[in-house]
Scaffold this motif. Structure first.
Motif, PDB file in Angstrom:
ATOM      1  N   GLN A  74      39.801  43.276  33.279  1.00 40.61           N
ATOM      2  CA  GLN A  74      39.424  41.889  33.819  1.00 40.61           C
ATOM      3  C   GLN A  74      40.725  40.915  33.928  1.00 40.61           C
ATOM      4  O   GLN A  74      40.662  40.315  34.830  1.00 40.61           O
ATOM      5  N   GLU A  77      42.268  42.045  37.058  1.00 37.43           N
ATOM      6  CA  GLU A  77      41.495  41.348  38.243  1.00 37.43           C
ATOM      7  C   GLU A  77      41.638  39.998  38.489  1.00 37.43           C
ATOM      8  O   GLU A  77      41.847  39.590  39.433  1.00 37.43           O
ATOM      9  N   GLU A  78      41.876  39.108  37.271  1.00 33.96           N
ATOM     10  CA  GLU A  78      42.034  37.695  37.522  1.00 33.96           C
ATOM     11  C   GLU A  78      43.371  37.477  38.065  1.00 33.96           C
ATOM     12  O   GLU A  78      43.482  36.482  38.906  1.00 33.96           O
ATOM     13  N   LYS A  79      44.383  37.945  37.432  1.00 32.58           N
ATOM     14  CA  LYS A  79      45.547  38.146  37.953  1.00 32.58           C
ATOM     15  C   LYS A  79      45.845  38.353  39.431  1.00 32.58           C
ATOM     16  O   LYS A  79      46.387  37.641  40.159  1.00 32.58           O
ATOM     17  N   VAL A  80      45.100  39.248  39.794  1.00 34.05           N
ATOM     18  CA  VAL A  80      45.131  39.826  41.424  1.00 34.05           C
ATOM     19  C   VAL A  80      44.701  38.714  42.182  1.00 34.05           C
ATOM     20  O   VAL A  80      45.099  38.181  43.172  1.00 34.05           O
ATOM     21  N   LYS A  81      43.262  38.259  41.743  1.00 34.05           N
ATOM     22  CA  LYS A  81      42.587  37.210  42.585  1.00 34.05           C
ATOM     23  C   LYS A  81      43.265  35.878  42.368  1.00 34.05           C
ATOM     24  O   LYS A  81      43.319  35.054  43.423  1.00 34.05           O
ATOM     25  N   SER A  82      44.015  35.620  41.407  1.00 37.91           N
ATOM     26  CA  SER A  82      44.762  34.060  41.255  1.00 37.91           C
ATOM     27  C   SER A  82      46.104  34.370  41.787  1.00 37.91           C
ATOM     28  O   SER A  82      46.845  33.142  42.150  1.00 37.91           O
ATOM     29  N   LYS A  85      48.443  34.094  48.125  1.00 42.82           N
ATOM     30  CA  LYS A  85      48.381  34.989  49.167  1.00 42.82           C
ATOM     31  C   LYS A  85      49.695  34.210  50.246  1.00 42.82           C
ATOM     32  O   LYS A  85      49.173  33.100  50.670  1.00 42.82           O
TER      33      LYS A  85
END
Length: 101
Positions: A74, A77-82, A85
């Motif tokens: 979790q 995933e949060e680190k990748v999503k935040s 880009k």
């Protein structure tokens, strides 16, 4: 006491000794059987308790590891999503790879 009486008496004593020996053997076999049964029962109870303890420990460890894994996934995933880009940088990188520009 005649010779026949002595032999008869000795035969009676031998028969009594055989009966005593047979009774002693039966008692011994019975005691051994009871001890064996008790030992097997104690072993089985101890074995089952050890198995239950191992299963409980395994289950607790498995649950802890699963929880830790889920927490780490979790967070990842949060680190990748935040993560910011850089679309134009990515497009430029692809252009360089694909077209050599």
């Amino acid at each position: 006491m005649g010779e026949t009486d002595v032999i008869g008496h000795l035969i009676d004593i031998e028969r009594e000794a055989a009966e005593i020996l047979f009774d002693a053997q039966e008692k011994s076999d019975s005691a051994i059987s009871a001890a064996k049964s008790e030992a097997e029962s104690e072993f089985k109870a101890g074995y089952e308790a050890a198995v239950k303890e191992c299963e409980s420990s395994y289950e607790q460890s498995r649950e802890k590891i699963t929880e830790e894994y889920n927490e780490q996934m979790q967070k990842f995933e949060e680190k990748v999503k935040s993560a910011p880009k850089d679309v134009s940088g990515f497009n430029n990188f692809l252009d360089e790879l694909l077209f050599g520009n």
